[in-house]
Design a protein around this motif. Structure first.
Motif, PDB file in Angstrom:
ATOM      1  N   GLY A   1      20.747  -8.054  38.384  1.00 31.67           N
ATOM      2  CA  GLY A   1      21.576  -9.214  38.070  1.00 31.67           C
ATOM      3  C   GLY A   1      21.623 -10.282  39.130  1.00 31.67           C
ATOM      4  N   GLU A   2      21.147  -9.971  40.336  1.00 30.82           N
ATOM      5  CA  GLU A   2      21.131 -10.965  41.409  1.00 30.82           C
ATOM      6  C   GLU A   2      19.868 -11.803  41.300  1.00 30.82           C
ATOM      7  OE1 GLU A   2      23.570 -11.575  43.637  1.00 30.82           O
ATOM      8  OE2 GLU A   2      24.775 -10.090  42.546  1.00 30.82           O
ATOM      9  N   CYS A   3      20.017 -13.115  41.396  1.00 27.57           N
ATOM     10  CA  CYS A   3      18.922 -14.046  41.106  1.00 27.57           C
ATOM     11  C   CYS A   3      18.469 -14.802  42.345  1.00 27.57           C
ATOM     12  CB  CYS A   3      19.377 -15.030  40.037  1.00 27.57           C
ATOM     13  SG  CYS A   3      18.312 -16.465  39.829  1.00 27.57           S
ATOM     14  N   THR A   4      17.142 -14.945  42.453  1.00 30.32           N
ATOM     15  CA  THR A   4      16.528 -15.823  43.440  1.00 30.32           C
ATOM     16  C   THR A   4      15.447 -16.616  42.728  1.00 30.32           C
ATOM     17  OG1 THR A   4      16.870 -14.183  45.192  1.00 30.32           O
ATOM     18  CG2 THR A   4      15.323 -15.965  45.654  1.00 30.32           C
ATOM     19  N   THR A   5      15.368 -17.931  42.976  1.00 29.84           N
ATOM     20  CA  THR A   5      14.365 -18.748  42.304  1.00 29.84           C
ATOM     21  C   THR A   5      13.992 -19.952  43.152  1.00 29.84           C
ATOM     22  OG1 THR A   5      13.898 -20.099  40.337  1.00 29.84           O
ATOM     23  CG2 THR A   5      16.182 -19.948  41.024  1.00 29.84           C
ATOM     24  N   THR A   6      12.770 -20.430  42.968  1.00 29.42           N
ATOM     25  CA  THR A   6      12.336 -21.646  43.655  1.00 29.42           C
ATOM     26  C   THR A   6      12.751 -22.893  42.890  1.00 29.42           C
ATOM     27  OG1 THR A   6      10.196 -21.636  42.524  1.00 29.42           O
ATOM     28  CG2 THR A   6      10.339 -20.474  44.638  1.00 29.42           C
ATOM     29  N   VAL A   7      13.262 -22.733  41.675  1.00 29.85           N
ATOM     30  CA  VAL A   7      13.662 -23.863  40.843  1.00 29.85           C
ATOM     31  C   VAL A   7      15.061 -24.317  41.260  1.00 29.85           C
ATOM     32  CG1 VAL A   7      14.055 -24.668  38.487  1.00 29.85           C
ATOM     33  CG2 VAL A   7      12.254 -22.994  38.948  1.00 29.85           C
ATOM     34  N   THR A   8      15.222 -25.607  41.439  1.00 34.72           N
ATOM     35  CA  THR A   8      16.516 -26.126  41.912  1.00 34.72           C
ATOM     36  C   THR A   8      17.237 -26.977  40.874  1.00 34.72           C
ATOM     37  OG1 THR A   8      15.399 -28.035  42.912  1.00 34.72           O
ATOM     38  CG2 THR A   8      15.792 -26.112  44.324  1.00 34.72           C
ATOM     39  N   ASP A   9      16.520 -27.467  39.869  1.00 29.31           N
ATOM     40  CA  ASP A   9      17.121 -28.357  38.888  1.00 29.31           C
ATOM     41  C   ASP A   9      17.445 -27.612  37.595  1.00 29.31           C
ATOM     42  OD1 ASP A   9      16.808 -30.534  40.601  1.00 29.31           O
ATOM     43  OD2 ASP A   9      14.752 -30.855  39.896  1.00 29.31           O
ATOM     44  N   SER A  10      18.434 -28.115  36.854  1.00 27.50           N
ATOM     45  CA  SER A  10      18.716 -27.587  35.530  1.00 27.50           C
ATOM     46  C   SER A  10      17.530 -27.862  34.613  1.00 27.50           C
ATOM     47  CB  SER A  10      19.978 -28.227  34.950  1.00 27.50           C
ATOM     48  OG  SER A  10      21.102 -27.867  35.723  1.00 27.50           O
ATOM     49  N   LEU A  11      17.304 -26.956  33.666  1.00 27.68           N
ATOM     50  CA  LEU A  11      16.119 -27.032  32.830  1.00 27.68           C
ATOM     51  C   LEU A  11      16.477 -27.270  31.376  1.00 27.68           C
ATOM     52  CD1 LEU A  11      14.152 -24.159  34.552  1.00 27.68           C
ATOM     53  CD2 LEU A  11      13.912 -26.594  34.938  1.00 27.68           C
ATOM     54  N   VAL A  12      15.508 -26.995  30.508  1.00 22.34           N
ATOM     55  CA  VAL A  12      15.657 -27.250  29.073  1.00 22.34           C
ATOM     56  C   VAL A  12      16.918 -26.574  28.536  1.00 22.34           C
ATOM     57  CG1 VAL A  12      14.593 -26.925  26.812  1.00 22.34           C
ATOM     58  CG2 VAL A  12      13.168 -27.457  28.802  1.00 22.34           C
ATOM     59  N   GLY A  13      17.659 -27.295  27.669  1.00 22.40           N
ATOM     60  CA  GLY A  13      18.845 -26.717  27.065  1.00 22.40           C
ATOM     61  C   GLY A  13      20.012 -26.603  28.013  1.00 22.40           C
ATOM     62  N   LYS A  14      19.918 -27.298  29.154  1.00 26.06           N
ATOM     63  CA  LYS A  14      20.983 -27.304  30.151  1.00 26.06           C
ATOM     64  C   LYS A  14      21.223 -25.935  30.770  1.00 26.06           C
ATOM     65  CE  LYS A  14      23.381 -31.298  28.168  1.00 26.06           C
ATOM     66  NZ  LYS A  14      24.656 -31.846  27.658  1.00 26.06           N
TER      67      LYS A  14
END
Length: 231
Positions: free
Chosen positions: A91-104
């Motif tokens: 359940g713990e998340c790490t991602t290189t994406v910083t912006d909100s995406l499709v469908g908010k």
């Protein structure tokens, strides 16, 4: 004599009816035995390399690592020079994406979406045993795109999902060869919604037979959407 003829006719009708009807649970169990004969899916820990080819766009490569026992999921996607990564562990998340995406959706909500997407589609037909899955008890013998199949229909508890799914199995091998989903009743308002997916060939990973390729089409007009190929 008349009663004897009546009894014979009744037995013939009963036998014919039973020959036409097969339980969905029997079809599902035989399909799982075909795709996952050693019951390895619940402990699956492996990597899938999936290339998505769509009209008028360059291919997208997804490297998917699924570790079900440890509750880990990792996805690296690359198209052209753009690369994104998502990582989930219990359940713990790490991602290189910083912006909100499709469908908010937030980036971490997208990470959960991708985890659910890949584990569901590559976990079929085994995932049809999951809690919240409502399987119509009777399988139907149908013709789809010129081939005979055994079809089972599936709905889900509202908390799980609202789409209506149909799964098509080869009547001899019980291999799953097509699935289809609708945004509502396929015989009513949902008729022209959703997509169908043709499954082609097989690739064995961790002794599980996965579809080598999946071709996606709109239900409403058979428009081709794309193909993802398992490398």
């Amino acid at each position: 004599m008349k009663s004897l003829v009546t009894a014979v006719l009744f037995l013939f009708v009963l036998t014919s009816s039973n020959a036409q009807n097969i339980s969905a649970s029997e079809v599902l169990n035989k399909s799982i035995a075909f795709h996952d004969p050693q019951g390895n899916w619940p402990t699956f820990n492996g990597e899938l390399q999936v290339t998505m080819v769509t009209p008028k766009r360059s291919p997208r490569l997804s490297v998917v690592n699924i570790d079900l026992p440890s509750e880990k999921f990792q996805l690296k996607q690359s198209r052209d020079s753009v690369e994104t990564r998502y990582y989930l562990e219990k359940g713990e998340c790490t991602t290189t994406v910083t912006d909100s995406l499709v469908g908010k959706r937030t980036p971490c909500e997208m990470a959960v979406f991708f985890k659910d997407y890949y584990t569901y589609l590559y976990g079929l037909p085994m995932k049809l045993k999951d809690p919240g899955t409502i399987v119509n008890p009777i399988a139907e013998r149908v013709n789809f795109k010129g081939k005979e199949y055994l079809k089972i229909s599936v709905k889900y508890d509202e908390a799980v999902g609202t789409d209506v799914w149909q799964f098509y199995f080869d009547p001899k091998t019980y291999a799953m060869e097509v699935y289809q989903f609708f945004k509502g009743d396929p015989e009513g308002k949902g008729k022209n919604t959703g997509e169908y997916i043709l499954l082609k060939d097989l690739k064995t990973i961790n002794n599980i037979q996965f579809p080598q390729a999946r071709e996606w089409y709109y239900n409403k007009d058979n428009t081709y959407l794309g193909t993802d190929k398992l490398g």
